[in-house]
Design a protein around this motif. Sequence first.
Motif, PDB file in Angstrom:
ATOM      1  N   ASP A  16       0.867  -1.165   0.000  1.00 52.14           N
ATOM      2  CA  ASP A  16       0.000   0.000   0.000  1.00 52.14           C
ATOM      3  C   ASP A  16       0.909   1.222   0.000  1.00 52.14           C
ATOM      4  N   SER A  26      -6.425  11.502   3.008  1.00 49.64           N
ATOM      5  CA  SER A  26      -7.260  11.451   1.812  1.00 49.64           C
ATOM      6  C   SER A  26      -6.418  11.488   0.542  1.00 49.64           C
ATOM      7  N   ARG A  28      -3.260  10.435   0.390  1.00 53.63           N
ATOM      8  CA  ARG A  28      -2.548   9.156   0.328  1.00 53.63           C
ATOM      9  C   ARG A  28      -3.425   8.073  -0.292  1.00 53.63           C
ATOM     10  N   VAL A  29      -4.700   8.027   0.100  1.00 53.42           N
ATOM     11  CA  VAL A  29      -5.623   7.017  -0.418  1.00 53.42           C
ATOM     12  C   VAL A  29      -5.823   7.187  -1.920  1.00 53.42           C
ATOM     13  N   ALA A  30      -5.971   8.420  -2.367  1.00 54.88           N
ATOM     14  CA  ALA A  30      -6.164   8.665  -3.792  1.00 54.88           C
ATOM     15  C   ALA A  30      -4.946   8.238  -4.603  1.00 54.88           C
ATOM     16  N   ALA A  32      -2.781   5.988  -3.660  1.00 55.29           N
ATOM     17  CA  ALA A  32      -2.698   4.529  -3.554  1.00 55.29           C
ATOM     18  C   ALA A  32      -3.569   3.850  -4.604  1.00 55.29           C
ATOM     19  N   GLU A  33      -4.753   4.383  -4.841  1.00 53.58           N
ATOM     20  CA  GLU A  33      -5.645   3.806  -5.848  1.00 53.58           C
ATOM     21  C   GLU A  33      -5.016   3.888  -7.247  1.00 53.58           C
ATOM     22  N   ALA A  34      -4.425   5.037  -7.543  1.00 56.58           N
ATOM     23  CA  ALA A  34      -3.795   5.203  -8.856  1.00 56.58           C
ATOM     24  C   ALA A  34      -2.566   4.315  -8.991  1.00 56.58           C
ATOM     25  N   THR A  36      -1.944   1.491  -7.435  1.00 60.41           N
ATOM     26  CA  THR A  36      -2.363   0.091  -7.531  1.00 60.41           C
ATOM     27  C   THR A  36      -2.854  -0.229  -8.935  1.00 60.41           C
ATOM     28  N   ALA A  37      -3.552   0.722  -9.545  1.00 61.66           N
ATOM     29  CA  ALA A  37      -4.036   0.517 -10.909  1.00 61.66           C
ATOM     30  C   ALA A  37      -2.890   0.351 -11.894  1.00 61.66           C
TER      31      ALA A  37
END
Length: 301
Positions: A16, A26, A28-30, A32-34, A36-37
Amino acid sequence: MSTLAADALILGFDGDVTSHDLLDESVRVAIAEAATALEASAKVGSTVVLPGTGVEAKRVVVVGIGDGSEGALREAAGAAARAIGTRPTTVVVALPASDDAAASAIAEGAVLGAYSFNAYKSDDVVAAYHGPDWLIAGASDAAITRARILAGAVAGARDLVNTPPLDMFPGAVAEIAQSYGEADGVEVEVWEPQRLADEGFGGILAVGMGSSRLPRLVKVEWAPEGASQHVAIIGKGITFDTGGISLKPSKSMETMKSDMSGSAAVLHTVLAAAKAEPAREGHRLVVHGREHAVRHGPASV
């Protein structure tokens, strides 16, 4: 940290996206999503570069940090620095650091990873570039000072080794050592060719006589007040090794300028020690660097 303007923001990945806690959750989460993609990996040194969405930085580099050890963080920071792109001005490094040692390792890795030898570049802008300003999240002044001294010493040694032997000949190395000594309060003594002859340094002179640029012997000494022990380091300083030139493949000759890397390393070791002034029981550190001319024939000294 999300509002810091920079050319790049460096974050870690261990399955992660992980960062210093100064980064908004917030954001960091955004990221992380990119990441991971794009199949970001925790493998040390693996990098994914993203546009700076949600942060002021122009781009975000997500780098694998493995187990998060000091060694892994140092390697990861170096890989991320190389992935940033051309001549950034400001870089924020927000890899997670649990203590000063980890923060110092991150700073060292980032600075050394971004190292480039530009002295002979024809583009004046490139030649004058000495790296970005680094902002290391959570690092203390002590950690930054340590990293600055160590990374500076390594970069200084690299500069000496990378300089072509046409310009990095024995007399030039001796002059450089003297200039560094004056700047950092380190004593430098040089044996010129006549003194070498007078004091019986026949081996050094015999090898150096194959060149028009005669050898030198250089002693760099740092003796802090109250020193009670004596440590000596000797570095090989042959500025270009042509020994066995008729036997070596042509490609092997390209790295023969590296034969003076031993002396470059020990010179900057002493300079770094003088800058750091380690709080130990007084150590006297002496470096002997043998600076030879172009070496001809199989003779070894």
